[in-house]
Design a protein around this motif. Structure first.
Motif, PDB file in Angstrom:
ATOM      1  N   HIS A   1      -7.860   5.715   4.669  1.00 18.77           N
ATOM      2  CA  HIS A   1      -9.120   4.996   4.550  1.00 18.77           C
ATOM      3  C   HIS A   1      -8.940   3.495   4.798  1.00 18.77           C
ATOM      4  CE1 HIS A   1     -13.134   4.032   3.213  1.00 18.77           C
ATOM      5  NE2 HIS A   1     -12.646   3.172   2.352  1.00 18.77           N
ATOM      6  N   LEU A   2      -7.888   2.923   4.260  1.00 15.18           N
ATOM      7  CA  LEU A   2      -7.689   1.479   4.401  1.00 15.18           C
ATOM      8  C   LEU A   2      -7.213   1.096   5.793  1.00 15.18           C
ATOM      9  CD1 LEU A   2      -6.195   0.559   0.932  1.00 15.18           C
ATOM     10  CD2 LEU A   2      -8.516   0.229   1.770  1.00 15.18           C
ATOM     11  N   ARG A   3      -6.537   2.006   6.483  1.00 14.57           N
ATOM     12  CA  ARG A   3      -6.081   1.706   7.837  1.00 14.57           C
ATOM     13  C   ARG A   3      -7.239   1.698   8.820  1.00 14.57           C
ATOM     14  NH1 ARG A   3      -0.995   4.582  10.469  1.00 14.57           N
ATOM     15  NH2 ARG A   3       0.001   3.165   9.031  1.00 14.57           N
TER      16      ARG A   3
ATOM     17  N   MET B   1       0.819  -1.185   0.000  1.00 14.90           N
ATOM     18  CA  MET B   1       0.000   0.000   0.000  1.00 14.90           C
ATOM     19  C   MET B   1       0.872   1.263   0.000  1.00 14.90           C
ATOM     20  SD  MET B   1      -2.800   1.550  -0.189  1.00 14.90           S
ATOM     21  CE  MET B   1      -3.614   0.050  -0.533  1.00 14.90           C
TER      22      MET B   1
ATOM     23  N   LYS C   1     -10.117   0.423   8.517  1.00 17.00           N
ATOM     24  CA  LYS C   1     -10.899  -0.821   8.502  1.00 17.00           C
ATOM     25  C   LYS C   1     -10.319  -1.875   9.406  1.00 17.00           C
ATOM     26  CE  LYS C   1     -12.961  -0.274   4.053  1.00 17.00           C
ATOM     27  NZ  LYS C   1     -13.219  -0.815   2.760  1.00 17.00           N
TER      28      LYS C   1
ATOM     29  N   LEU D   1      -5.954   7.252   0.520  1.00 13.02           N
ATOM     30  CA  LEU D   1      -5.972   5.799   0.393  1.00 13.02           C
ATOM     31  C   LEU D   1      -5.455   5.081   1.646  1.00 13.02           C
ATOM     32  CD1 LEU D   1      -6.874   3.890  -1.844  1.00 13.02           C
ATOM     33  CD2 LEU D   1      -4.534   3.824  -2.633  1.00 13.02           C
ATOM     34  N   PRO D   2      -4.270   5.397   2.160  1.00 13.13           N
ATOM     35  CA  PRO D   2      -3.818   4.688   3.361  1.00 13.13           C
ATOM     36  C   PRO D   2      -4.638   5.029   4.605  1.00 13.13           C
ATOM     37  CG  PRO D   2      -2.080   6.109   2.526  1.00 13.13           C
ATOM     38  CD  PRO D   2      -3.256   6.270   1.636  1.00 13.13           C
TER      39      PRO D   2
ATOM     40  N   SER E   1       0.754   4.365  -2.781  1.00 10.71           N
ATOM     41  CA  SER E   1       0.535   5.749  -2.352  1.00 10.71           C
ATOM     42  C   SER E   1       1.708   6.632  -2.736  1.00 10.71           C
ATOM     43  CB  SER E   1       0.314   5.812  -0.845  1.00 10.71           C
ATOM     44  OG  SER E   1      -0.868   5.162  -0.494  1.00 10.71           O
TER      45      SER E   1
END
Length: 50
Positions: free
Chosen positions: A46-48, A1, A50, A43-44, A5
């Motif tokens: 948002h994904l972190r 990821m 979860k 992106l990071p 990014s």
């Protein structure tokens, strides 16, 4: 990821730099640079979450 990014961020910075050298498409390339940098930051985060 992190690599994705970083690549998006660098591509956005490149778009910022080259936008003033392309006649007729300055605004489009500059706005795409803003969107790429924003995506690279979001992106990071948002994904972190979860």
């Amino acid at each position: 990821m992190f690599i994705i990014s970083l690549l998006l961020f660098l591509l956005g910075m490149f778009a910022f730099g080259i936008s003033f050298s392309v006649p007729g498409l300055e605004a489009l390339i500059f706005i795409s640079g803003i969107l790429l940098v924003s995506l690279a930051m979001a992106l990071p985060i948002h994904l972190r979450a979860k």
